[in-house]
Motif scaffolding. Structure first.
Motif, PDB file in Angstrom:
ATOM      1  N   THR A   1      11.866   6.651 -46.833  1.00  0.00           N
ATOM      2  CA  THR A   1      11.520   5.423 -46.322  1.00  0.00           C
ATOM      3  C   THR A   1      10.325   5.714 -45.320  1.00  0.00           C
ATOM      4  O   THR A   1       9.346   5.151 -45.021  1.00  0.00           O
ATOM      5  CB  THR A   1      12.290   4.544 -46.051  1.00  0.00           C
ATOM      6  OG1 THR A   1      13.054   3.734 -47.080  1.00  0.00           O
ATOM      7  CG2 THR A   1      11.620   3.205 -45.206  1.00  0.00           C
TER       8      THR A   1
ATOM      9  N   ASP B   1       8.912   1.895 -52.485  1.00  0.00           N
ATOM     10  CA  ASP B   1       9.988   2.340 -52.019  1.00  0.00           C
ATOM     11  C   ASP B   1      11.259   1.517 -52.751  1.00  0.00           C
ATOM     12  O   ASP B   1      11.573   0.367 -52.386  1.00  0.00           O
ATOM     13  CB  ASP B   1      10.067   2.054 -50.352  1.00  0.00           C
ATOM     14  CG  ASP B   1      11.184   2.904 -49.899  1.00  0.00           C
ATOM     15  OD1 ASP B   1      11.641   3.702 -50.298  1.00  0.00           O
ATOM     16  OD2 ASP B   1      11.247   2.796 -48.579  1.00  0.00           O
ATOM     17  N   GLU B   2      11.794   2.292 -53.454  1.00  0.00           N
ATOM     18  CA  GLU B   2      13.145   1.753 -54.174  1.00  0.00           C
ATOM     19  C   GLU B   2      12.858   0.330 -55.030  1.00  0.00           C
ATOM     20  O   GLU B   2      13.403  -0.418 -54.623  1.00  0.00           O
ATOM     21  CB  GLU B   2      14.240   1.977 -53.413  1.00  0.00           C
ATOM     22  CG  GLU B   2      14.719   3.419 -52.874  1.00  0.00           C
ATOM     23  CD  GLU B   2      15.993   3.405 -52.246  1.00  0.00           C
ATOM     24  OE1 GLU B   2      16.842   2.567 -52.961  1.00  0.00           O
ATOM     25  OE2 GLU B   2      16.260   4.269 -51.601  1.00  0.00           O
TER      26      GLU B   2
ATOM     27  N   GLN C   1      11.251  -1.159 -49.308  1.00  0.00           N
ATOM     28  CA  GLN C   1      12.628  -1.230 -49.752  1.00  0.00           C
ATOM     29  C   GLN C   1      13.151  -2.549 -49.862  1.00  0.00           C
ATOM     30  O   GLN C   1      14.124  -2.857 -50.614  1.00  0.00           O
ATOM     31  CB  GLN C   1      13.400  -0.192 -49.036  1.00  0.00           C
ATOM     32  CG  GLN C   1      14.711   0.042 -49.345  1.00  0.00           C
ATOM     33  CD  GLN C   1      15.347   1.090 -48.761  1.00  0.00           C
ATOM     34  OE1 GLN C   1      14.716   1.827 -47.963  1.00  0.00           O
ATOM     35  NE2 GLN C   1      16.671   1.739 -49.234  1.00  0.00           N
TER      36      GLN C   1
END
Ligand SMILES: Nc1ncnc2c1ncn2[C@@H]1O[C@H](COP(=O)(O)OP(=O)(O)OP(=O)(O)O)[C@@H](O)[C@H]1O
Ligand SMILES: [Mg+2]
Length: 320
Positions: free
Chosen positions: A44, A160-161, A84
């Motif tokens: 991140t 991000d994810e 995220q």
């Protein structure tokens, strides 16, 4: 080919915590880089620096021709970020969320409306477009979040994810969407904990651990590095597991391991399995299953980040 992302010597610390300890990487335009790493690896932090949300301590970070520190405005104009954690407004509807983003980006009312409608339908949210986001499921929020990062039609997208918490169907749909974007020329850097995701989407993978890149390559290159294949041997009688492991070790070297009711060994040469079968027969150890399967990216990840079996693959010279 020009690189859409170019990072050299990037470091970032928070107090005494080193989040990034000297990262170098590049992503050619139109490609997908998968950044894999365990919790706290620095994924991140890397994405936030690329998205100009965080300043690096040292090193150079360029997106297209722009330096994220010196030319942060231009860099930001090229990029989109899906963070995220979903960053959508709960009170507003799906459409209103996109409306706000479009207007903030300076799009006309007509253009904002057109773009919002297009994205909502593309992400399967057309029917829910007028409902407040607080009534959305987790997967719907995630998709809306992605839609907000696509309003600006970014050339470079950071995810991000992106599929954490999504069910397999939603995950598959999101993968499909990322593929479409890439076909359209978008460069994507995505972080993930799902090895399958990196395997499916990424042209190139970097594995990051404690702020450093510990391995990189295509999924196949990484698998080959850890050992081309995994030998799976299941004895008919569980009591034979240790004997079987020792026999496998004597042929393969390295350290075959017992996993449940079977012995697993990373091997570089498939011929090892025939040799092992012969030895087992001579030793009178009955076997229920003896098979070779491709090393999974999971095993690569565990081997490289140190949580799994680090033993090297069975070398070829011991065969015969
Ligand atoms: N704002 C911050 N203040 C202090 N420490 C931070 C901050 N942001 C990140 N860190 C620390 O930096 C390290 C890297 O964190 P980062 O969030 O980049 O990891 P990550 O790979 O994204 O992990 P995860 O998979 O859990 O999302 C961790 O040790 C984290 O605790
Ligand atoms: Mg993270």
């Amino acid at each position: 080919m020009t690189n859409a992302i170019q990072i050299e010597g990037l470091t970032k610390s928070f107090g005494t915590t080193t989040a990034l300890a000297g990262v170098d990487l590049s992503v050619p335009a139109g490609r997908v880089l998968g950044v894999l790493g365990p919790n706290g690896a620095g994924k991140t932090t890397l994405v936030r620096i690329l998205a100009t949300l965080l300043l690096p301590d040292r090193g150079s970070v360029r997106v297209g021709p722009y330096d994220v520190v010196r030319d942060s405005h231009q860099a930001r104009a090229l990029t989109g970020l899906t963070g995220q954690y979903a960053a959508v407004d709960e009170v507003l509807s799906g459409f209103e969320n996109l409306w706000v983003v479009g207007r903030l980006l300076g799009l006309s009312r007509a253009e904002t409306k057109r773009r919002a409608g297009e994205l909502l339908s593309r992400l399967g949210l057309a029917e829910a477009a007028g409902r407040p986001v607080r009534t959305y499921s987790g997967g719907m929020r995630r998709r809306l979040d992605l839609a907000t990062s696509l309003v600006s039609q970014p050339r470079v997208l950071f995810l991000d994810e992106p599929t954490t918490g999504l069910d397999p169907r939603s995950r598959g749909e999101l993968w499909e969407l990322v593929r479409e974007l890439v076909i359209g020329g978008t460069t994507v850097l995505l972080t993930t904990q799902y090895l399958e995701e990196a395997d499916r989407l990424a042209d190139e993978i970097v594995i990051i651990d404690r702020g450093r890149i510990v391995a990189s390559g295509t999924a196949n290159e990484l698998k080959t590095r850890v050992g081309g294949q995994t030998l799976v041997v299941r004895p008919r009688h569980q009591v034979d597991l240790p004997v079987l492991r020792d026999l496998a070790a004597s042929i393969c070297g390295g350290a075959p391991r017992i996993d449940g009711d079977q012995v697993l060994a990373a091997i570089a040469d498939p011929a090892v399995s025939a040799v092992l079968a012969q030895r087992l027969e001579s030793a009178g150890v009955p076997v229920a299953e003896l098979a070779l399967r491709e090393v999974s990216l999971d095993e690569v990840f565990l081997a490289i980040t140190g949580t799994g079996d680090r033993s090297p693959a069975c070398p070829q010279r011991t065969v015969g």
